[in-house]
Design a protein around this motif. Sequence first.
Motif, PDB file in Angstrom:
ATOM      1  N   ARG A 220     -40.305 -14.558 -26.752  1.00 59.08           N
ATOM      2  CA  ARG A 220     -39.866 -13.304 -26.130  1.00 59.08           C
ATOM      3  C   ARG A 220     -38.757 -13.539 -25.116  1.00 59.08           C
ATOM      4  NH1 ARG A 220     -43.807  -8.484 -23.966  1.00 59.08           N
ATOM      5  NH2 ARG A 220     -42.323  -7.373 -22.644  1.00 59.08           N
ATOM      6  N   LEU A 221     -37.735 -12.697 -25.189  1.00 54.04           N
ATOM      7  CA  LEU A 221     -36.670 -12.672 -24.196  1.00 54.04           C
ATOM      8  C   LEU A 221     -36.575 -11.259 -23.638  1.00 54.04           C
ATOM      9  CD1 LEU A 221     -33.759 -14.716 -25.847  1.00 54.04           C
ATOM     10  CD2 LEU A 221     -35.301 -15.463 -24.024  1.00 54.04           C
ATOM     11  N   ASN A 222     -36.645 -11.132 -22.317  1.00 53.39           N
ATOM     12  CA  ASN A 222     -36.551  -9.826 -21.678  1.00 53.39           C
ATOM     13  C   ASN A 222     -35.144  -9.618 -21.135  1.00 53.39           C
ATOM     14  OD1 ASN A 222     -39.333  -9.043 -21.999  1.00 53.39           O
ATOM     15  ND2 ASN A 222     -39.841 -10.545 -20.411  1.00 53.39           N
ATOM     16  N   LEU A 223     -34.500  -8.555 -21.578  1.00 55.22           N
ATOM     17  CA  LEU A 223     -33.167  -8.205 -21.107  1.00 55.22           C
ATOM     18  C   LEU A 223     -33.288  -7.032 -20.143  1.00 55.22           C
ATOM     19  CD1 LEU A 223     -32.586  -9.870 -23.705  1.00 55.22           C
ATOM     20  CD2 LEU A 223     -30.582  -8.418 -24.056  1.00 55.22           C
ATOM     21  N   GLY A 224     -32.824  -7.247 -18.914  1.00 56.68           N
ATOM     22  CA  GLY A 224     -32.890  -6.190 -17.911  1.00 56.68           C
ATOM     23  C   GLY A 224     -31.698  -5.260 -17.987  1.00 56.68           C
ATOM     24  N   VAL A 225     -31.680  -4.293 -17.084  1.00 53.11           N
ATOM     25  CA  VAL A 225     -30.556  -3.358 -17.046  1.00 53.11           C
ATOM     26  C   VAL A 225     -29.317  -4.067 -16.510  1.00 53.11           C
ATOM     27  CG1 VAL A 225     -32.033  -1.350 -16.766  1.00 53.11           C
ATOM     28  CG2 VAL A 225     -31.185  -2.533 -14.736  1.00 53.11           C
TER      29      VAL A 225
ATOM     30  N   PHE B 214     -20.011  -9.318 -25.022  1.00 55.85           N
ATOM     31  CA  PHE B 214     -21.389  -9.337 -24.545  1.00 55.85           C
ATOM     32  C   PHE B 214     -21.408  -9.799 -23.097  1.00 55.85           C
ATOM     33  CE2 PHE B 214     -25.624 -11.433 -24.197  1.00 55.85           C
ATOM     34  CZ  PHE B 214     -26.420 -10.340 -24.515  1.00 55.85           C
ATOM     35  N   VAL B 215     -21.993  -8.989 -22.206  1.00 56.37           N
ATOM     36  CA  VAL B 215     -22.045  -9.333 -20.785  1.00 56.37           C
ATOM     37  C   VAL B 215     -23.430  -9.031 -20.224  1.00 56.37           C
ATOM     38  CG1 VAL B 215     -19.585  -8.862 -20.427  1.00 56.37           C
ATOM     39  CG2 VAL B 215     -21.246  -7.036 -20.050  1.00 56.37           C
ATOM     40  N   GLY B 216     -23.738  -9.695 -19.123  1.00 63.59           N
ATOM     41  CA  GLY B 216     -24.885  -9.321 -18.316  1.00 63.59           C
ATOM     42  C   GLY B 216     -26.192 -10.032 -18.599  1.00 63.59           C
ATOM     43  N   HIS B 217     -26.241 -10.889 -19.607  1.00 59.75           N
ATOM     44  CA  HIS B 217     -27.518 -11.529 -19.958  1.00 59.75           C
ATOM     45  C   HIS B 217     -27.316 -13.021 -20.203  1.00 59.75           C
ATOM     46  CE1 HIS B 217     -29.062  -7.466 -20.272  1.00 59.75           C
ATOM     47  NE2 HIS B 217     -28.138  -7.179 -21.184  1.00 59.75           N
ATOM     48  N   ASP B 218     -26.722 -13.677 -19.236  1.00 65.58           N
ATOM     49  CA  ASP B 218     -26.411 -15.100 -19.379  1.00 65.58           C
ATOM     50  C   ASP B 218     -27.661 -15.952 -19.561  1.00 65.58           C
ATOM     51  OD1 ASP B 218     -23.784 -14.401 -19.073  1.00 65.58           O
ATOM     52  OD2 ASP B 218     -23.638 -15.027 -16.974  1.00 65.58           O
ATOM     53  N   ASP B 219     -28.746 -15.594 -18.848  1.00 67.07           N
ATOM     54  CA  ASP B 219     -29.967 -16.404 -18.942  1.00 67.07           C
ATOM     55  C   ASP B 219     -30.554 -16.353 -20.352  1.00 67.07           C
ATOM     56  OD1 ASP B 219     -29.735 -17.110 -16.311  1.00 67.07           O
ATOM     57  OD2 ASP B 219     -31.219 -15.669 -15.572  1.00 67.07           O
ATOM     58  N   ALA B 220     -30.547 -15.166 -20.947  1.00 67.56           N
ATOM     59  CA  ALA B 220     -31.078 -15.034 -22.314  1.00 67.56           C
ATOM     60  C   ALA B 220     -30.233 -15.844 -23.290  1.00 67.56           C
ATOM     61  CB  ALA B 220     -31.103 -13.563 -22.722  1.00 67.56           C
ATOM     62  N   GLU B 221     -28.926 -15.769 -23.143  1.00 66.63           N
ATOM     63  CA  GLU B 221     -28.041 -16.513 -24.037  1.00 66.63           C
ATOM     64  C   GLU B 221     -28.244 -18.013 -23.861  1.00 66.63           C
ATOM     65  OE1 GLU B 221     -23.346 -16.722 -25.336  1.00 66.63           O
ATOM     66  OE2 GLU B 221     -24.284 -14.872 -24.670  1.00 66.63           O
ATOM     67  N   LYS B 222     -28.426 -18.449 -22.620  1.00 67.30           N
ATOM     68  CA  LYS B 222     -28.638 -19.878 -22.364  1.00 67.30           C
ATOM     69  C   LYS B 222     -29.954 -20.357 -22.993  1.00 67.30           C
ATOM     70  CE  LYS B 222     -28.785 -23.356 -18.699  1.00 67.30           C
ATOM     71  NZ  LYS B 222     -29.979 -24.026 -19.236  1.00 67.30           N
ATOM     72  N   THR B 223     -30.989 -19.529 -22.936  1.00 70.09           N
ATOM     73  CA  THR B 223     -32.272 -19.887 -23.535  1.00 70.09           C
ATOM     74  C   THR B 223     -32.116 -20.126 -25.041  1.00 70.09           C
ATOM     75  OG1 THR B 223     -33.530 -18.656 -21.877  1.00 70.09           O
ATOM     76  CG2 THR B 223     -34.629 -19.108 -23.972  1.00 70.09           C
ATOM     77  N   ILE B 224     -31.397 -19.234 -25.704  1.00 74.87           N
ATOM     78  CA  ILE B 224     -31.174 -19.373 -27.143  1.00 74.87           C
ATOM     79  C   ILE B 224     -30.354 -20.625 -27.438  1.00 74.87           C
ATOM     80  CG2 ILE B 224     -30.090 -18.300 -29.163  1.00 74.87           C
ATOM     81  CD1 ILE B 224     -30.616 -15.577 -27.618  1.00 74.87           C
TER      82      ILE B 224
END
Length: 367
Positions: free
Chosen positions: A195-200, A21-31
């Motif tokens: 809600r978590l928004n995952l960008g491109v 899993f790559v590219g969404h460190d902020d979302a993972e940190k929030t969880i």
Amino acid sequence: MAVDDQEENGTFPTPRRNGHFVGHDDAEKTILDAWNSKRMHHAWLLCGPRGVGKATLAYRMARFVLSGGNEQGGGLFGDAPEGLHVDPENPVFRRIAGGGHGDLKVIERQYDEKKKRLQGEITVDSVRTVGNFMSKTAAEGGWRIVIVDAADELNRNAANAILKVLEEPPANAMMILVAHQPGKLLPTIRSRCRRLNLGVLEDHQVIDLLGRYCPDLDLDDRDALSGLAEGSIGRALQLHDVGGLEFYTEMVRLLAALPDADVLAQHKFAERFSPADRDAAFATVTDLLHWWLGRLIRFAATGQAPREVITGELPAMQRMAAAQPLDQWIEVWEKISELMSATRGLHLDRKQALLNAFFMLEETMRN
């Protein structure tokens, strides 16, 4: 076959089996912060474009929670975990990958045996047992988790059934909703989720992932696929699977020749999509044509040159944009879009539809 073996053999693992899993460190940190602070929300809404990793994150969350959240911490010294990663050799990982974990339920579109394809929506029959499942005591003494992939595919009755569960969430139960178009969800569902928004993804991330999952692809092809995918590794892999880059290269070559149409080449190209078993290929080439014309219109409207995925497409766009005013290109784009949609929906002659599209573009340039 282990997940690691799948990746080494170049087979793209499904989100259920994907430990990378790559590219969404902020979302993972929030969880992770919610878990470490003991404020894990009972419902999460993972939003973003298709193919950027939403479902992969949903299963990553489920593995982490169902393994006790201590794969990287919480051991003898009670250290807080620093990530959601669970080792692929962990029994929880293996059971989830195999669809056999008793505390995880997945809701998704079902296969229609009569029509030999996936249903167009998630029906209420698929969600009837969710409330009962979540209210039971966890089989392994921890959490009960439901993943809905994708929540924007729920029909009205199914959405109302999900809402009822969200309104009265049981203890130690979590629902993870994946949504490509969250605006389609009931506002009351959205309001009850965190809600978590995952960008491109970045281009280099898509290129690196293509190298991981498709090691025989050379760098030029990976770079071109990343341009077509616009930050979606899922789209890049789908295009690779059906030969989308080859289709795109041939299509642009034909477009670049206009208005001096190579009729024989057009016929040979369109003939490739005629057979009944070429549904996926036809859907891909029509989507690529729609995407290319959309970029042409944006270029004509703004003057900002798009990224050239393959050599020669920018000069073709420049000639076409100069040939007619913007409103003419918008009109022909709409006509071609309607034609392709009708062809796919009504099972019309695919070859003729593509030839008609090329003819419309040729006539627009000549008039």
